[in-house]
Design a protein around this motif. Structure first.
Motif, PDB file in Angstrom:
ATOM      1  N   PRO A  73       0.831  -1.210   0.000  1.00  7.26           N
ATOM      2  CA  PRO A  73       0.000   0.000   0.000  1.00  7.26           C
ATOM      3  C   PRO A  73       0.864   1.258   0.000  1.00  7.26           C
ATOM      4  O   PRO A  73       2.025   1.228   0.395  1.00  7.26           O
ATOM      5  CB  PRO A  73      -0.779  -0.100   1.317  1.00  7.26           C
ATOM      6  N   ASP A  74       0.276   2.334  -0.447  1.00  9.95           N
ATOM      7  CA  ASP A  74       0.950   3.637  -0.420  1.00  9.95           C
ATOM      8  C   ASP A  74       0.046   4.611   0.323  1.00  9.95           C
ATOM      9  O   ASP A  74      -1.058   4.878  -0.163  1.00  9.95           O
ATOM     10  CB  ASP A  74       1.215   4.125  -1.843  1.00  9.95           C
ATOM     11  N   PRO A  75       0.434   5.082   1.482  1.00 15.37           N
ATOM     12  CA  PRO A  75       1.724   4.845   2.128  1.00 15.37           C
ATOM     13  C   PRO A  75       1.780   3.454   2.754  1.00 15.37           C
ATOM     14  O   PRO A  75       0.744   2.852   3.055  1.00 15.37           O
ATOM     15  CB  PRO A  75       1.764   5.917   3.221  1.00 15.37           C
ATOM     16  N   GLU A  76       2.998   2.962   2.939  1.00 14.15           N
ATOM     17  CA  GLU A  76       3.176   1.668   3.573  1.00 14.15           C
ATOM     18  C   GLU A  76       2.722   1.748   5.027  1.00 14.15           C
ATOM     19  O   GLU A  76       2.893   2.771   5.685  1.00 14.15           O
ATOM     20  CB  GLU A  76       4.648   1.254   3.516  1.00 14.15           C
ATOM     21  N   PRO A  77       2.137   0.681   5.546  1.00 16.48           N
ATOM     22  CA  PRO A  77       1.686   0.690   6.936  1.00 16.48           C
ATOM     23  C   PRO A  77       2.850   0.838   7.910  1.00 16.48           C
ATOM     24  O   PRO A  77       3.981   0.442   7.606  1.00 16.48           O
ATOM     25  CB  PRO A  77       1.027  -0.682   7.117  1.00 16.48           C
TER      26      PRO A  77
END
Length: 195
Positions: A73-77
């Motif tokens: 995902p963007d942003p990364e978790p």
């Protein structure tokens, strides 16, 4: 001493060993199970008991899995200490130890992740020992040999991989230390804990 007389293998190992022995190892002592899985934000990726995660991918072969998603995902978790240690143990060290130094095969999918801090730190120490013994076995000549098809840049020399792995270790384990500091300072106010 001239550059062509230097023991480059020793120099590369000492880059990590000094950092580990003088900055990181002591900072990891006493890591609690609470700290291991603690997250200061909701929906962080972590290592969790099997079938308790809501992440799109839960990788692992044992009772615990690590959270992932493809594509990321963007942003990364945000990631917990447990996740960061899992990444270092498996993706940074164990997979490379298997690919280059004859250690057992290791992947995010096949790894048995630690459900507690002490086990994770034991796994980390074990993989670090294998890594350093493997690097030592290369000598200086082995540092010039291309890493091969097991790495994204197969023509790069092993010295480049060693430097990359050491940067990853310094980076991620420093993040773990910062999370420990954050945990201490946010929990100190509520329970008087000290470290």
């Amino acid at each position: 001493m001239k550059a062509d007389e230097m023991d480059w293998n020793r120099t590369l190992r000492e880059q990590w060993e000094f950092h580990w022995n003088h900055q990181i190892r002591a900072r990891l002592e006493g890591l609690t199970d609470d700290e291991y899985v603690w997250s200061p934000v909701p929906d962080a990726w972590s290592v969790r008991p099997r079938s308790t995660s809501t992440a799109p991918v839960q990788a692992g072969a044992g009772d615990f899995t690590i959270d992932f998603a493809f594509p990321q995902p963007d942003p990364e978790p945000f990631t917990t200490i447990a996740w960061r240690l899992g990444h270092v143990i498996v993706g940074v060290l164990a997979a490379r130890n298997a690919a280059h130094f004859g250690a057992p095969a290791a992947s995010y999918e096949s790894w048995e992740y630690a459900g507690d801090a002490a086990t994770a730190l034991d796994q980390l120490e074990t993989q670090l020992d294998v890594w350093l013994a493997g690097v030592r076995s290369l000598g200086d000549a082995g540092l010039r040999v291309p890493v091969g098809e097991k790495e994204p840049y197969p023509e790069a020399p092993m010295a480049d991989l060693v430097l990359h792995i050491h940067r990853e270790l310094i980076h991620h384990l420093s993040e773990v230390c910062l999370l420990r500091d954050l945990y201490l300072h946010t929990h100190h106010a509520t329970n008087g804990a000290t470290r």
